[in-house]
Scaffold this active site. Structure first.
Site, PDB file in Angstrom:
ATOM      1  N   ARG A   1     -29.990  26.359 149.581  1.00  9.51           N
ATOM      2  CA  ARG A   1     -30.875  26.460 148.404  1.00  9.51           C
ATOM      3  C   ARG A   1     -31.927  27.566 148.557  1.00  9.51           C
ATOM      4  NH1 ARG A   1     -27.165  24.418 147.579  1.00  9.51           N
ATOM      5  NH2 ARG A   1     -26.695  22.288 146.950  1.00  9.51           N
TER       6      ARG A   1
ATOM      7  N   GLU B   1     -37.688  21.395 146.519  1.00  2.18           N
ATOM      8  CA  GLU B   1     -36.606  22.294 146.070  1.00  2.18           C
ATOM      9  C   GLU B   1     -37.014  22.924 144.739  1.00  2.18           C
ATOM     10  OE1 GLU B   1     -32.515  21.063 146.437  1.00  2.18           O
ATOM     11  OE2 GLU B   1     -31.950  22.128 144.608  1.00  2.18           O
TER      12      GLU B   1
ATOM     13  N   SER C   1     -32.761  18.334 141.600  1.00  3.43           N
ATOM     14  CA  SER C   1     -33.265  17.788 142.866  1.00  3.43           C
ATOM     15  C   SER C   1     -34.707  18.222 143.082  1.00  3.43           C
ATOM     16  CB  SER C   1     -32.420  18.281 144.037  1.00  3.43           C
ATOM     17  OG  SER C   1     -31.127  17.748 143.917  1.00  3.43           O
TER      18      SER C   1
HETATM   19  C1  LIG Z   1     -29.716  17.736 135.596  1.00  2.87           C
HETATM   20  C2  LIG Z   1     -29.810  18.797 136.661  1.00  2.87           C
HETATM   21  C3  LIG Z   1     -28.856  18.837 137.663  1.00  2.87           C
HETATM   22  C4  LIG Z   1     -28.927  19.811 138.677  1.00  2.87           C
HETATM   23  N1  LIG Z   1     -27.980  19.817 139.654  1.00  2.87           N
HETATM   24  C5  LIG Z   1     -28.009  20.784 140.597  1.00  2.87           C
HETATM   25  C6  LIG Z   1     -27.007  20.836 141.629  1.00  2.87           C
HETATM   26  O1  LIG Z   1     -26.109  20.019 141.703  1.00  2.87           O
HETATM   27  N2  LIG Z   1     -27.081  21.837 142.531  1.00  2.87           N
HETATM   28  C7  LIG Z   1     -28.055  22.788 142.493  1.00  2.87           C
HETATM   29  O2  LIG Z   1     -28.053  23.684 143.333  1.00  2.87           O
HETATM   30  N3  LIG Z   1     -29.019  22.748 141.555  1.00  2.87           N
HETATM   31  C8  LIG Z   1     -29.015  21.787 140.604  1.00  2.87           C
HETATM   32  N4  LIG Z   1     -29.990  21.752 139.648  1.00  2.87           N
HETATM   33  C9  LIG Z   1     -31.093  22.740 139.698  1.00  2.87           C
HETATM   34  C10 LIG Z   1     -30.853  24.025 138.926  1.00  2.87           C
HETATM   35  O3  LIG Z   1     -29.932  23.850 137.869  1.00  2.87           O
HETATM   36  C11 LIG Z   1     -30.408  25.175 139.840  1.00  2.87           C
HETATM   37  O4  LIG Z   1     -31.335  25.434 140.860  1.00  2.87           O
HETATM   38  C12 LIG Z   1     -30.196  26.466 139.046  1.00  2.87           C
HETATM   39  O5  LIG Z   1     -29.618  27.425 139.896  1.00  2.87           O
HETATM   40  C13 LIG Z   1     -31.487  27.052 138.472  1.00  2.87           C
HETATM   41  O6  LIG Z   1     -31.118  28.017 137.523  1.00  2.87           O
HETATM   42  P1  LIG Z   1     -32.069  28.362 136.307  1.00  2.87           P
HETATM   43  O7  LIG Z   1     -31.411  29.419 135.509  1.00  2.87           O
HETATM   44  O8  LIG Z   1     -32.460  27.152 135.575  1.00  2.87           O
HETATM   45  O9  LIG Z   1     -33.310  28.968 137.091  1.00  2.87           O
HETATM   46  P2  LIG Z   1     -34.861  28.593 136.903  1.00  2.87           P
HETATM   47  O10 LIG Z   1     -35.061  27.135 137.138  1.00  2.87           O
HETATM   48  O11 LIG Z   1     -35.354  29.176 135.637  1.00  2.87           O
HETATM   49  O12 LIG Z   1     -35.471  29.409 138.129  1.00  2.87           O
HETATM   50  C14 LIG Z   1     -35.184  29.003 139.449  1.00  2.87           C
HETATM   51  C15 LIG Z   1     -35.588  30.154 140.382  1.00  2.87           C
HETATM   52  O13 LIG Z   1     -34.693  31.237 140.178  1.00  2.87           O
HETATM   53  C16 LIG Z   1     -35.420  32.423 139.848  1.00  2.87           C
HETATM   54  N5  LIG Z   1     -34.596  33.181 138.887  1.00  2.87           N
HETATM   55  C17 LIG Z   1     -33.933  32.712 137.798  1.00  2.87           C
HETATM   56  N6  LIG Z   1     -33.263  33.708 137.199  1.00  2.87           N
HETATM   57  C18 LIG Z   1     -33.517  34.831 137.911  1.00  2.87           C
HETATM   58  C19 LIG Z   1     -33.117  36.194 137.788  1.00  2.87           C
HETATM   59  N7  LIG Z   1     -32.332  36.612 136.792  1.00  2.87           N
HETATM   60  N8  LIG Z   1     -33.581  37.069 138.709  1.00  2.87           N
HETATM   61  C20 LIG Z   1     -34.403  36.667 139.729  1.00  2.87           C
HETATM   62  N9  LIG Z   1     -34.802  35.403 139.899  1.00  2.87           N
HETATM   63  C21 LIG Z   1     -34.368  34.494 139.000  1.00  2.87           C
HETATM   64  C22 LIG Z   1     -36.722  31.933 139.257  1.00  2.87           C
HETATM   65  O14 LIG Z   1     -37.742  32.907 139.403  1.00  2.87           O
HETATM   66  C23 LIG Z   1     -36.994  30.698 140.114  1.00  2.87           C
HETATM   67  O15 LIG Z   1     -37.544  31.080 141.345  1.00  2.87           O
HETATM   68  C24 LIG Z   1     -29.958  20.779 138.640  1.00  2.87           C
HETATM   69  C25 LIG Z   1     -30.907  20.756 137.614  1.00  2.87           C
HETATM   70  C26 LIG Z   1     -30.841  19.760 136.632  1.00  2.87           C
HETATM   71  C27 LIG Z   1     -31.876  19.769 135.544  1.00  2.87           C
END
Ligand SMILES: Cc1cc2nc3c(=O)[nH]c(=O)nc-3n(C[C@H](O)[C@H](O)[C@H](O)COP(=O)(O)OP(=O)(O)OC[C@H]3O[C@@H](n4cnc5c(N)ncnc54)[C@H](O)[C@@H]3O)c2cc1C
Length: 300
Positions: free
Chosen positions: A168, A292, A217
């Site tokens: 992560r 996380e 998480s």
């Molecule tokens: C119901 C639910 C289930 C989930 N299950 C999982 C799972 O099974 N496994 C898992 O790993 N995660 C899970 N997650 C967490 C999440 O979906 C992941 O961490 C996902 O990768 C975050 O992506 P996001 O686009 O929402 O990023 P955000 O939440 O918007 O940002 C997360 C981080 O990424 C950075 N970021 C985003 N886009 C960019 C970009 N283009 N360039 C540079 N930095 C960037 C942001 O600055 C921040 O630091 C879950 C979340 C939810 C709500």
């Protein structure tokens, strides 16, 4: 409308960010930009003052934005960054592409190895930044390279090694905006992959509060050597954290490592709740739970 006017239309001052996140909390961004092309994004970054703080948001599925908002400029990539292409074993996905869509496109093309993305509700940008993973698969597994734009507005290509992926976590400099990922994925069977995706979706529905305002998480799984093999959710359970509330912030009854906003939670409620769990785990179990969820924005 010329290009400059189109760009200006995508700039918002004092812009509410809560609607852009799953947890629906947090104050405004000083400036929010929604670029839709690489050229636009390059221009925005080139023109930013070097002292301006820069934050990138995906779809906000792993962030708590603090109540006092975010200083500086927040970038959220528009749909123009959401293209997915499959060429033989190569899958390229724009950073705004949803992980689940990438899973489906790869499966449809008979490629095996990205179906784990089916249940992760983030974007490929967030997946690269977080090394998102589930069910034994992680972003780094088939990752070949990523493209990004730096503060000078230049496009840079990073190898998998440059990302230094860990659990992560990726070692991406905070001021790089990730714009595309390329994976090389082994051949599989389209029907089998589609069945895997269906199974993942059903499992998610049964075990996670996916219809709630949540952030995925809350804590990373601790080092099993320190935690005696307890995962994050087992650690929360072990200190009686399941269902614990602060205001409208609650540790989910369905999945103890997921936080939910029952309606009117503030970011402070969510952070206080998380910190109370961390304190109890340290005190009662003797190890640290690491967040996380990314907590971003001004500290009150
Ligand atoms: C119901 C639910 C289930 C989930 N299950 C999982 C799972 O099974 N496994 C898992 O790993 N995660 C899970 N997650 C967490 C999440 O979906 C992941 O961490 C996902 O990768 C975050 O992506 P996001 O686009 O929402 O990023 P955000 O939440 O918007 O940002 C997360 C981080 O990424 C950075 N970021 C985003 N886009 C960019 C970009 N283009 N360039 C540079 N930095 C960037 C942001 O600055 C921040 O630091 C879950 C979340 C939810 C709500």
């Amino acid at each position: 409308m010329d290009r400059r006017q189109a760009m200006n239309a995508r700039l918002m001052e004092n812009a509410e960010l809560a609607p852009y996140t799953w947890l629906r909390v947090g104050g405004p961004a000083d400036r929010l930009y929604l670029p839709n092309t690489e050229e636009e994004l390059s221009e925005i970054l080139r023109e930013l003052s070097p002292v301006e703080k820069l934050t990138v948001l995906g779809v906000g599925s792993n962030v708590i934005i603090r109540d006092d908002g975010i200083e500086g400029t927040v970038i959220r990539l528009g749909p123009g960054f959401g293209k997915i292409s499959v060429d033989g074993a190569k899958v390229s996905a724009g950073a705004a592409a949803l992980d689940a869509k990438v899973a489906k496109e790869a499966a449809k093309a008979g490629l095996s190895g990205l179906s784990f993305y089916a249940g992760i509700p983030g974007t490929i940008g967030g997946a690269m930044r977080m090394n998102a993973g589930a069910y034994g698969g992680e972003t780094r597994d088939h990752f070949v390279s990523g493209r990004a734009i730096n503060r000078k507005g230049e496009i840079v290509t990073l190898s998998a090694d440059d990302f230094g992926f860990r659990y992560r976590w990726a070692d991406v400099p905070a001021d790089l905006v990730l714009i595309e990922a390329t994976f090389e994925v082994p051949k599989g069977d389209a029907e089998e992959e589609q069945a895997k995706i269906k199974e993942i979706m059903e499992k998610r529905e049964a075990t996670q509060p996916i219809r709630e305002k949540t952030g995925g998480s809350t804590f990373k799984n601790p080092d099993p050597d320190l935690s005696g093999g307890r995962s994050a959710w087992q650690s929360v359970d072990a200190v009686g954290g399941r269902g614990r509330s602060v205001g409208d912030a609650q540790m989910s009854e369905l999945h103890a490592n997921f936080m939910i906003n029952k309606g009117n939670a503030t970011a402070a409620d969510l952070e206080t709740l998380g910190e109370s769990i961390r304190t109890d785990v340290q005190k009662e179990l003797g190890y640290e739970l690491e967040w996380e969820i990314k907590r971003i924005g001004r500290l009150a």
